[in-house]
Design a protein around this motif. Structure first.
Motif, short mmCIF file in Angstrom:
data_model
loop_
_atom_site.label_atom_id
_atom_site.label_comp_id
_atom_site.label_asym_id
_atom_site.label_seq_id
_atom_site.Cartn_x
_atom_site.Cartn_y
_atom_site.Cartn_z
N GLU A 198 48.62 83.61 7.96
CA GLU A 198 47.44 83.14 7.08
C GLU A 198 46.13 83.31 8.03
OE1 GLU A 198 46.98 79.85 3.95
OE2 GLU A 198 46.91 78.99 6.01
N SER A 199 46.26 82.81 9.20
CA SER A 199 45.02 82.82 9.97
C SER A 199 45.52 82.94 11.56
CB SER A 199 44.13 81.79 9.86
OG SER A 199 44.70 80.41 10.00
N VAL A 200 44.64 83.48 12.39
CA VAL A 200 44.55 83.18 13.78
C VAL A 200 43.41 82.76 14.23
CG1 VAL A 200 44.76 84.52 15.99
CG2 VAL A 200 46.30 85.20 14.08
N VAL A 201 43.41 81.39 15.07
CA VAL A 201 41.87 80.84 15.43
C VAL A 201 42.24 80.70 16.67
CG1 VAL A 201 40.75 78.75 14.89
CG2 VAL A 201 41.80 79.64 13.05
N ALA A 202 41.00 80.91 17.52
CA ALA A 202 41.01 80.36 18.73
C ALA A 202 40.67 79.29 19.02
CB ALA A 202 39.75 81.41 19.54
N LEU A 203 41.47 78.62 20.21
CA LEU A 203 41.18 77.12 20.52
C LEU A 203 40.48 76.99 21.66
CD1 LEU A 203 45.09 76.34 20.16
CD2 LEU A 203 43.17 75.71 18.52
N GLU A 204 40.13 75.96 22.22
CA GLU A 204 39.29 75.67 23.35
C GLU A 204 39.72 76.71 24.46
OE1 GLU A 204 37.69 72.01 25.91
OE2 GLU A 204 38.11 71.65 23.79
N ASN A 205 38.71 77.20 25.23
CA ASN A 205 38.90 78.17 26.35
C ASN A 205 37.53 78.03 27.16
OD1 ASN A 205 37.16 80.62 25.60
ND2 ASN A 205 38.40 80.15 23.67
N GLU A 206 37.90 78.71 28.38
CA GLU A 206 36.62 78.62 29.33
C GLU A 206 35.81 80.31 29.40
OE1 GLU A 206 35.55 76.05 30.93
OE2 GLU A 206 37.13 75.06 29.63
N GLU A 207 36.21 80.93 28.37
CA GLU A 207 35.71 82.30 28.20
C GLU A 207 34.02 82.30 28.25
OE1 GLU A 207 38.09 85.25 28.96
OE2 GLU A 207 38.66 83.36 29.79
N THR A 208 33.50 83.39 28.72
CA THR A 208 31.92 83.50 28.50
C THR A 208 31.95 83.59 27.11
OG1 THR A 208 31.75 84.25 30.68
CG2 THR A 208 29.74 84.60 29.30
N PRO A 209 31.09 82.89 26.28
CA PRO A 209 30.72 82.86 25.03
C PRO A 209 30.43 84.39 24.56
CG PRO A 209 29.80 80.71 25.82
CD PRO A 209 30.16 81.54 27.09
N LYS A 210 29.40 84.81 25.26
CA LYS A 210 29.17 86.25 24.78
C LYS A 210 30.28 87.24 24.80
CE LYS A 210 26.17 90.17 26.81
NZ LYS A 210 25.52 90.31 27.90
N PHE A 211 31.19 87.12 25.67
CA PHE A 211 32.41 88.07 25.79
C PHE A 211 33.46 87.53 24.93
CE2 PHE A 211 30.41 88.86 30.01
CZ PHE A 211 30.09 90.22 29.99
N PHE A 212 33.29 86.22 24.52
CA PHE A 212 34.28 86.03 23.84
C PHE A 212 34.05 86.27 22.39
CE2 PHE A 212 36.63 83.31 20.92
CZ PHE A 212 38.13 83.20 21.18
N GLU A 213 32.91 86.24 21.97
CA GLU A 213 32.45 86.70 20.69
C GLU A 213 32.66 87.90 20.39
OE1 GLU A 213 28.35 87.03 18.27
OE2 GLU A 213 28.16 85.60 19.90
N ARG A 214 32.52 88.82 21.42
CA ARG A 214 33.13 90.43 21.29
C ARG A 214 34.44 90.51 20.97
NH1 ARG A 214 30.24 93.39 26.36
NH2 ARG A 214 28.27 92.90 25.81
N ALA A 215 35.24 89.83 21.72
CA ALA A 215 36.81 89.92 21.64
C ALA A 215 37.26 89.16 20.32
CB ALA A 215 37.52 89.37 22.78
N SER A 216 36.73 88.00 19.97
CA SER A 216 37.14 87.21 18.78
C SER A 216 37.23 88.18 17.54
CB SER A 216 36.42 86.34 18.31
OG SER A 216 35.20 86.63 18.07
N VAL A 217 36.55 89.47 17.39
CA VAL A 217 36.53 90.26 16.12
C VAL A 217 38.18 90.72 15.86
CG1 VAL A 217 34.52 91.06 16.17
CG2 VAL A 217 36.36 92.41 17.34
N ILE A 218 38.97 90.59 16.91
CA ILE A 218 40.42 90.98 16.65
C ILE A 218 41.29 89.62 16.10
CG2 ILE A 218 40.24 92.54 18.22
CD1 ILE A 218 41.85 90.73 20.25
N LEU A 219 40.68 88.73 16.03
CA LEU A 219 41.50 87.56 15.64
C LEU A 219 41.97 87.63 14.11
CD1 LEU A 219 39.33 84.54 17.03
CD2 LEU A 219 41.59 85.19 17.79
N GLY A 220 41.37 88.50 13.39
CA GLY A 220 41.74 88.67 11.98
C GLY A 220 42.80 89.77 11.71
N SER A 221 43.10 90.69 12.62
CA SER A 221 44.03 91.78 12.67
C SER A 221 45.27 91.49 12.19
CB SER A 221 44.01 92.21 13.98
OG SER A 221 42.76 92.70 14.66
#
Length: 117
Positions: A54-77
């Protein structure tokens, strides 16, 4: 006799279509603790409903927000895919956020392998 045999074959065919997977939520914080992105673990929460992701959601992490935002586009794959198909899905890492996206992909893989049947 022939009708009984046909009925038995039909029952086996229905069972062979797969077991019903119960609705559940998988948190990869513990099982993915050794999967490191750029700055640390990148756990996800995977929601399974009616045998599908149904969904994949990122949990709290220490990644740099700018880079995490780029990578997060795959969460809906994986969204909308049956669990078995989602397990086989090959998702490419995001250029410019390779470590983070690879960590997301690996956490989803671990989480899908932990789905209870």
């Amino acid at each position: 006799m022939r009708k009984i045999l046909i009925l038995i074959v039909a029952v086996f065919a229905l069972n062979a279509c797969g077991e019903k997977i119960p609705d559940q939520v998988i948190d990869t914080t513990e099982i993915g603790k050794d999967v490191i992105g750029y700055k640390g673990p990148v756990p996800v929460q995977i929601s399974i409903k009616n045998g599908k992701v149904e969904s994949v959601v990122a949990l709290e992490n220490e990644e740099t927000p700018k880079f995490f935002e780029r990578a997060s586009v795959i969460l809906g794959s994986w969204n909308g895919l049956k669990v078995e198909k989602a397990k086989k899905l090959e998702v490419d890492a995001v250029s410019g956020a390779t470590y983070t996206s690879n960590a997301i992909i690996e956490n989803v893989r671990l989480g899908l392998n932990a789905v209870q049947k």
